[in-house]
Design an enzyme around this catalytic site. Structure first.
Site, PDB file in Angstrom:
ATOM      1  N   GLU A  89      -6.686  52.508  19.283  1.00  0.00           N
ATOM      2  CA  GLU A  89      -6.287  51.613  18.353  1.00  0.00           C
ATOM      3  C   GLU A  89      -6.279  50.303  18.671  1.00  0.00           C
ATOM      4  O   GLU A  89      -6.016  50.091  19.884  1.00  0.00           O
ATOM      5  CB  GLU A  89      -4.879  52.225  17.852  1.00  0.00           C
ATOM      6  N   ASP A 116     -11.201  48.624  20.938  1.00  0.00           N
ATOM      7  CA  ASP A 116     -12.349  49.596  20.149  1.00  0.00           C
ATOM      8  C   ASP A 116     -12.871  50.709  20.997  1.00  0.00           C
ATOM      9  O   ASP A 116     -13.005  50.572  21.978  1.00  0.00           O
ATOM     10  CB  ASP A 116     -13.469  48.477  20.166  1.00  0.00           C
ATOM     11  N   ASP A 138     -10.787  52.933   7.999  1.00  0.00           N
ATOM     12  CA  ASP A 138     -10.732  51.620   7.215  1.00  0.00           C
ATOM     13  C   ASP A 138     -12.007  51.958   6.190  1.00  0.00           C
ATOM     14  O   ASP A 138     -12.933  52.450   6.868  1.00  0.00           O
ATOM     15  CB  ASP A 138     -11.301  50.576   7.910  1.00  0.00           C
ATOM     16  N   LYS A 142     -17.130  47.923   0.365  1.00  0.00           N
ATOM     17  CA  LYS A 142     -18.386  47.086   0.050  1.00  0.00           C
ATOM     18  C   LYS A 142     -19.610  47.762   0.594  1.00  0.00           C
ATOM     19  O   LYS A 142     -19.555  48.061   1.906  1.00  0.00           O
ATOM     20  CB  LYS A 142     -18.206  45.568   0.264  1.00  0.00           C
ATOM     21  N   ASP A 174      -8.356  58.754   1.538  1.00  0.00           N
ATOM     22  CA  ASP A 174      -8.002  58.995   0.052  1.00  0.00           C
ATOM     23  C   ASP A 174      -9.040  58.149  -0.858  1.00  0.00           C
ATOM     24  O   ASP A 174      -8.825  57.997  -1.847  1.00  0.00           O
ATOM     25  CB  ASP A 174      -6.681  58.553   0.063  1.00  0.00           C
ATOM     26  N   THR A 212       0.211  61.024   8.074  1.00  0.00           N
ATOM     27  CA  THR A 212       0.314  59.640   8.854  1.00  0.00           C
ATOM     28  C   THR A 212       0.739  58.777   7.927  1.00  0.00           C
ATOM     29  O   THR A 212       0.953  58.957   6.727  1.00  0.00           O
ATOM     30  CB  THR A 212      -1.354  59.498   9.197  1.00  0.00           C
ATOM     31  N   GLU A 215      -1.671  58.246   4.866  1.00  0.00           N
ATOM     32  CA  GLU A 215      -1.613  59.237   3.975  1.00  0.00           C
ATOM     33  C   GLU A 215      -0.326  59.213   3.099  1.00  0.00           C
ATOM     34  O   GLU A 215      -0.366  59.219   1.977  1.00  0.00           O
ATOM     35  CB  GLU A 215      -1.547  60.399   5.074  1.00  0.00           C
TER      36      GLU A 215
HETATM   37  C1  SAM Z   1      -6.520  52.537   7.534  1.00  0.00           C
HETATM   38  S1  SAM Z   1      -5.976  52.557   9.238  1.00  0.00           S
HETATM   39  C2  SAM Z   1      -5.323  54.228   9.329  1.00  0.00           C
HETATM   40  C3  SAM Z   1      -4.150  54.418  10.470  1.00  0.00           C
HETATM   41  C4  SAM Z   1      -3.900  55.974  10.930  1.00  0.00           C
HETATM   42  N1  SAM Z   1      -4.910  56.769  11.176  1.00  0.00           N
HETATM   43  C5  SAM Z   1      -3.268  56.579   9.576  1.00  0.00           C
HETATM   44  O1  SAM Z   1      -3.667  57.325   8.885  1.00  0.00           O
HETATM   45  O2  SAM Z   1      -2.076  55.761   9.116  1.00  0.00           O
HETATM   46  C6  SAM Z   1      -7.355  52.589  10.185  1.00  0.00           C
HETATM   47  C7  SAM Z   1      -7.046  52.062  11.615  1.00  0.00           C
HETATM   48  O3  SAM Z   1      -8.305  52.184  12.539  1.00  0.00           O
HETATM   49  C8  SAM Z   1      -8.242  51.435  13.684  1.00  0.00           C
HETATM   50  N2  SAM Z   1      -9.610  51.200  13.810  1.00  0.00           N
HETATM   51  C9  SAM Z   1     -10.647  50.786  13.113  1.00  0.00           C
HETATM   52  N3  SAM Z   1     -11.777  50.619  14.077  1.00  0.00           N
HETATM   53  C10 SAM Z   1     -11.205  51.096  14.976  1.00  0.00           C
HETATM   54  C11 SAM Z   1     -12.002  50.946  16.384  1.00  0.00           C
HETATM   55  N4  SAM Z   1     -13.572  50.804  16.267  1.00  0.00           N
HETATM   56  N5  SAM Z   1     -11.260  51.289  17.517  1.00  0.00           N
HETATM   57  C12 SAM Z   1     -10.131  51.570  17.499  1.00  0.00           C
HETATM   58  N6  SAM Z   1      -9.333  51.619  16.325  1.00  0.00           N
HETATM   59  C13 SAM Z   1     -10.094  51.274  15.283  1.00  0.00           C
HETATM   60  C14 SAM Z   1      -7.675  50.151  12.767  1.00  0.00           C
HETATM   61  O4  SAM Z   1      -6.898  49.096  13.545  1.00  0.00           O
HETATM   62  C15 SAM Z   1      -6.500  50.706  11.726  1.00  0.00           C
HETATM   63  O5  SAM Z   1      -5.233  50.724  12.565  1.00  0.00           O
END
Ligand code: SAM
EC number: 2.1.1.33
Length: 255
Positions: A89, A116, A138, A142, A174, A212, A215
């Site tokens: 994360e 990352d 995420d 777009k 979602d 989560t 969710e």
């Molecule tokens: C929309 S959030 C969902 C978080 C969690 N899985 C949930 O369902 O509550 C997406 C998460 O992915 C993380 N993320 C995005 N790209 C990432 C990457 N390349 N490496 C690690 N984490 C990443 C973001 O920081 C973010 O916290």
């Protein structure tokens, strides 16, 4: 130290949010170093021995990408002490939150990469994962941002390499655009098959799937997520062309 991926510098959203509470900052300073994957010590082309990461032998290795606040990661670790879990994360607040849950529950089968995940993937050996979770990634809705999505052909090649035969890729979202995108790309990849036999298999959260934060937010807003489980085909049976993929899988299942 692993190189920063260059594919798209803004692959994820924010890394820092509101200031961390003093206790969480302390956990980041004191607890995180011992739980962080030792990627810095790897030589060129060298890979981690994932089973050596944990204080006792583990039967399986699971990876959660973008664990957010860590609810799912920590609950799965507590429910499966025989499994070693790696969570990645980039968002410091989420890492702090996960650390406080690890501290509270005392689970010892989690290792973290607070950066990352694209730095972790090349450091893991072929076929080492039994499960890989990408929960509520995420959506980057777009069109011009589509290459920032976690689910995309290059990443699926990584996942196919890392998953053991029969291993599971679990994706939830979602955002119906992202769900369609995921189904299109994963079912087009020769290494994966969608396990759903009918709509209830993707509309209902499987019993062992822990809710989560994203969710919960989606459900509160009235958006119904899709829960997608794909299985890694046995390597010997991976068809050379898409035309050889078994017909009918996922039929009548379109979200
Ligand atoms: C929309 S959030 C969902 C978080 C969690 N899985 C949930 O369902 O509550 C997406 C998460 O992915 C993380 N993320 C995005 N790209 C990432 C990457 N390349 N490496 C690690 N984490 C990443 C973001 O920081 C973010 O916290």
């Amino acid at each position: 130290m692993p190189e920063k991926p260059t594919e798209d510098a803004r692959f994820y959203g924010r890394r820092k949010g509101k200031p961390l509470r003093a206790t969480r900052q302390r956990l980041l300073d004191t607890m995180l170093p011992a739980l962080t994957l030792p990627l810095a010590g790897l030589g060129e082309g060298e890979r981690l021995d994932p089973h050596g990461l944990f204080p006792r032998p583990v039967d399986q290795l699971w990876l959660e990408i973008g664990f957010g606040g860590g609810e799912h990661l920590v609950a799965q670790a507590a429910a499966h002490p025989e499994v070693g879990l790696i969570g990645s994360e980039v968002f410091a607040y989420g890492v702090g939150k996960a650390l406080s849950q690890i501290d509270e529950t005392g689970v010892d089968n989690i290792r973290l990469w607070p950066e990352d995940v694209r730095q972790v993937l090349p450091a893991l050996p072929d076929g080492c994962l039994q499960r890989l979770f990408v929960l509520f990634p995420d959506p980057w809705p777009k069109r011009r941002h589509a290459r920032r999505r976690m689910i995309q052909p290059a990443r699926l090649d990584d996942f196919a390499r890392l998953l053991a035969d029969g291993g599971e890729l679990r994706v939830a979202s979602d955002d119906m655009g992202y769900v369609r995108w995921t189904l299109m790309h994963v079912t087009a990849h020769p290494a994966f098959r969608w396990t759903a036999q009918g709509p209830t298999d993707w509309r209902e959260r499987p019993a062992d799937w822990v809710e989560t934060r994203y969710e919960a937010k989606a459900l509160l807003a009235g958006r119904k997520p899709a829960y997608l489980i794909f299985r890694r085909r046995p390597r010997a049976a991976v068809p050379g062309t898409l035309a050889e993929a078994p017909a009918g899988e996922g039929a009548d299942n379109n979200p």
